[in-house]
Motif scaffolding. Structure first.
Motif, PDB file in Angstrom:
ATOM      1  N   ASN A  56      -4.783   2.743  -4.229  1.00 46.62           N
ATOM      2  CA  ASN A  56      -5.152   2.771  -5.643  1.00 46.62           C
ATOM      3  C   ASN A  56      -4.031   2.284  -6.554  1.00 46.62           C
ATOM      4  O   ASN A  56      -4.027   2.555  -7.753  1.00 46.62           O
ATOM      5  CB  ASN A  56      -5.598   4.184  -6.034  1.00 46.62           C
ATOM      6  CG  ASN A  56      -6.971   4.523  -5.497  1.00 46.62           C
ATOM      7  OD1 ASN A  56      -7.987   4.106  -6.044  1.00 46.62           O
ATOM      8  ND2 ASN A  56      -7.012   5.263  -4.397  1.00 46.62           N
ATOM      9  N   GLY A  57      -3.084   1.538  -5.977  1.00 44.55           N
ATOM     10  CA  GLY A  57      -2.090   0.841  -6.772  1.00 44.55           C
ATOM     11  C   GLY A  57      -0.946   1.685  -7.292  1.00 44.55           C
ATOM     12  O   GLY A  57      -0.245   1.267  -8.220  1.00 44.55           O
ATOM     13  N   LEU A  58      -0.736   2.862  -6.709  1.00 41.40           N
ATOM     14  CA  LEU A  58       0.342   3.738  -7.145  1.00 41.40           C
ATOM     15  C   LEU A  58       1.462   3.759  -6.112  1.00 41.40           C
ATOM     16  O   LEU A  58       1.248   3.472  -4.930  1.00 41.40           O
ATOM     17  CB  LEU A  58      -0.189   5.156  -7.378  1.00 41.40           C
ATOM     18  CG  LEU A  58      -1.356   5.274  -8.372  1.00 41.40           C
ATOM     19  CD1 LEU A  58      -1.877   6.701  -8.423  1.00 41.40           C
ATOM     20  CD2 LEU A  58      -0.942   4.809  -9.766  1.00 41.40           C
ATOM     21  N   ILE A  59       2.641   4.105  -6.551  1.00 35.44           N
ATOM     22  CA  ILE A  59       3.819   4.135  -5.672  1.00 35.44           C
ATOM     23  C   ILE A  59       4.080   5.586  -5.255  1.00 35.44           C
ATOM     24  O   ILE A  59       4.365   6.420  -6.118  1.00 35.44           O
ATOM     25  CB  ILE A  59       5.048   3.557  -6.403  1.00 35.44           C
ATOM     26  CG1 ILE A  59       4.770   2.137  -6.879  1.00 35.44           C
ATOM     27  CG2 ILE A  59       6.272   3.601  -5.495  1.00 35.44           C
ATOM     28  CD1 ILE A  59       5.836   1.598  -7.831  1.00 35.44           C
ATOM     29  N   PRO A  60       3.986   5.906  -3.946  1.00 34.48           N
ATOM     30  CA  PRO A  60       4.064   7.306  -3.533  1.00 34.48           C
ATOM     31  C   PRO A  60       5.442   7.746  -3.047  1.00 34.48           C
ATOM     32  O   PRO A  60       6.271   6.949  -2.618  1.00 34.48           O
ATOM     33  CB  PRO A  60       3.093   7.331  -2.353  1.00 34.48           C
ATOM     34  CG  PRO A  60       3.284   5.978  -1.715  1.00 34.48           C
ATOM     35  CD  PRO A  60       3.581   5.019  -2.850  1.00 34.48           C
TER      36      PRO A  60
ATOM     37  N   ARG B  69      -2.212  10.761   4.984  1.00 35.52           N
ATOM     38  CA  ARG B  69      -3.466  10.168   4.523  1.00 35.52           C
ATOM     39  C   ARG B  69      -3.549  10.177   2.994  1.00 35.52           C
ATOM     40  O   ARG B  69      -4.138   9.265   2.389  1.00 35.52           O
ATOM     41  CB  ARG B  69      -4.658  10.918   5.124  1.00 35.52           C
ATOM     42  CG  ARG B  69      -4.979  10.466   6.556  1.00 35.52           C
ATOM     43  CD  ARG B  69      -6.114  11.259   7.141  1.00 35.52           C
ATOM     44  NE  ARG B  69      -5.712  12.643   7.362  1.00 35.52           N
ATOM     45  CZ  ARG B  69      -6.548  13.631   7.688  1.00 35.52           C
ATOM     46  NH1 ARG B  69      -7.829  13.375   7.796  1.00 35.52           N
ATOM     47  NH2 ARG B  69      -6.098  14.849   7.884  1.00 35.52           N
ATOM     48  N   THR B  70      -2.951  11.185   2.379  1.00 33.27           N
ATOM     49  CA  THR B  70      -2.905  11.209   0.922  1.00 33.27           C
ATOM     50  C   THR B  70      -2.071  10.042   0.403  1.00 33.27           C
ATOM     51  O   THR B  70      -2.436   9.378  -0.578  1.00 33.27           O
ATOM     52  CB  THR B  70      -2.323  12.546   0.429  1.00 33.27           C
ATOM     53  OG1 THR B  70      -3.086  13.631   0.977  1.00 33.27           O
ATOM     54  CG2 THR B  70      -2.360  12.628  -1.085  1.00 33.27           C
TER      55      THR B  70
ATOM     56  N   VAL C 184      -3.098   6.920  -2.112  1.00 31.98           N
ATOM     57  CA  VAL C 184      -2.307   6.577  -3.299  1.00 31.98           C
ATOM     58  C   VAL C 184      -2.007   5.078  -3.325  1.00 31.98           C
ATOM     59  O   VAL C 184      -2.176   4.402  -4.341  1.00 31.98           O
ATOM     60  CB  VAL C 184      -1.005   7.407  -3.307  1.00 31.98           C
ATOM     61  CG1 VAL C 184       0.019   6.802  -4.259  1.00 31.98           C
ATOM     62  CG2 VAL C 184      -1.299   8.857  -3.672  1.00 31.98           C
ATOM     63  N   VAL C 185      -1.565   4.558  -2.195  1.00 32.77           N
ATOM     64  CA  VAL C 185      -1.204   3.144  -2.123  1.00 32.77           C
ATOM     65  C   VAL C 185      -2.420   2.261  -2.371  1.00 32.77           C
ATOM     66  O   VAL C 185      -2.341   1.242  -3.083  1.00 32.77           O
ATOM     67  CB  VAL C 185      -0.566   2.823  -0.754  1.00 32.77           C
ATOM     68  CG1 VAL C 185      -0.369   1.321  -0.584  1.00 32.77           C
ATOM     69  CG2 VAL C 185       0.766   3.554  -0.603  1.00 32.77           C
TER      70      VAL C 185
END
Length: 283
Positions: free
Chosen positions: A253-257, A245-246, A250-251
């Motif tokens: 909000n436009g970030l690459i996890p 879920r974290t 992240v995804v």
């Protein structure tokens, strides 16, 4: 410790600590004897520990990444599992400090921000392990901020009191290379299952992450892209169960996890990277 004879023998201290439920009674007894300045101090410290006060609050410090971190009563005690967060962040900072040919980079100091810094343990460990780091740390708890100032001042870290990003200098927007957050992630209903040491003696705000444990992590992630430099990294400690879920947060909000974990430390860290302009354009 004073050379005066102690009214408490080591065996008596161990027996008292065992009776109070201390699993590592022998190790704790050794530390208490080492830290006490007088026999009277030792007796008082054993009494406080046997009454349930966390060992670190009795001693006034905690070992973390090989450092003695000041921890006052009522302040969150840094956990050993969080050393994995430090390792991951340190590796990323070292990568940013290396030039294209593998030598030292000519770039300015790497900017690191430690949110929900508590005693400042993570920031202190990063400053001790790395060169050329500009460190900023923030926490909402005034008692934690006082501890963080003591732990970070000598190494030159800047500490701010306030809610997440709110107290940070506006000049850091878009400049943060590595953002670490050991935010609270215990679900509210699970607080009652924590050991009494944490449940009673540590601040609720440092433990309670809301209904699913991710309330604060969602807030951290929602604003991260505004503060990170292109290619910068957000690292958050979470649980293995909460990691999927974290990652979804992240995804969104436009970030690459990506997820890193340590079986040895029972630790899970989600690392989220802000795309560079080239990546945004699909290059």
């Amino acid at each position: 410790m004073s050379a005066s004879p102690s009214p408490l023998s080591r065996s008596v201290i161990v027996a008292r600590l065992r009776a109070a439920g201390c699993v590592f009674a022998e190790d704790e007894a050794r530390l208490l004897v080492y830290a006490a300045r007088t026999p009277g101090d030792l007796t008082a410290m054993v009494d406080r520990r046997a009454a349930g006060l966390p060992l670190e609050h009795v001693l006034g410090w905690a070992w973390f990444c090989g450092l003695r971190i000041a921890v006052d009563p009522g302040v969150f005690v840094p956990r050993r599992r969080t050393e994995f967060l430090v390792r991951q962040a340190a590796a990323l900072v070292r990568g940013l400090a290396v030039g294209p040919a593998g030598g030292a980079s000519n770039r300015p100091r790497v900017v690191v921000v430690d949110l929900c810094c508590g005693s400042g343990a993570v920031g202190a460990a990063l400053l001790a392990a790395l060169d050329a780091v500009e460190l900023h740390a923030a926490d909402l708890d005034p008692a934690a901020v006082r501890c963080a100032c003591r732990n970070l001042a000598v190494a030159g870290g800047q500490v701010y009191e306030g809610d997440l990003y709110e107290p940070l200098p506006a000049t850091l927007r878009g400049r943060v290379d590595v953002l670490v957050a050991n935010a609270p992630y215990v679900p509210t209903a699970a607080i009652k299952l924590l050991p009494p040491e944490a449940r009673i003696h540590e601040p609720r705000m440092a433990l309670d992450g809301g209904a699913d444990g991710l309330d604060v992590l969602r807030r951290v992630t929602a604003e991260a892209a505004q503060w990170l430099a292109p290619g910068g990294h957000l690292l958050v400690e979470t649980s293995e169960r909460q990691a999927p879920r974290t990652v979804e947060t992240v995804v969104r909000n436009g970030l690459i996890p990506r997820v890193a974990s340590s079986a040895e430390l029972n630790a899970t860290v989600v690392i989220a990277t802000k795309p560079t302009r080239h990546e945004w354009l699909g290059g």
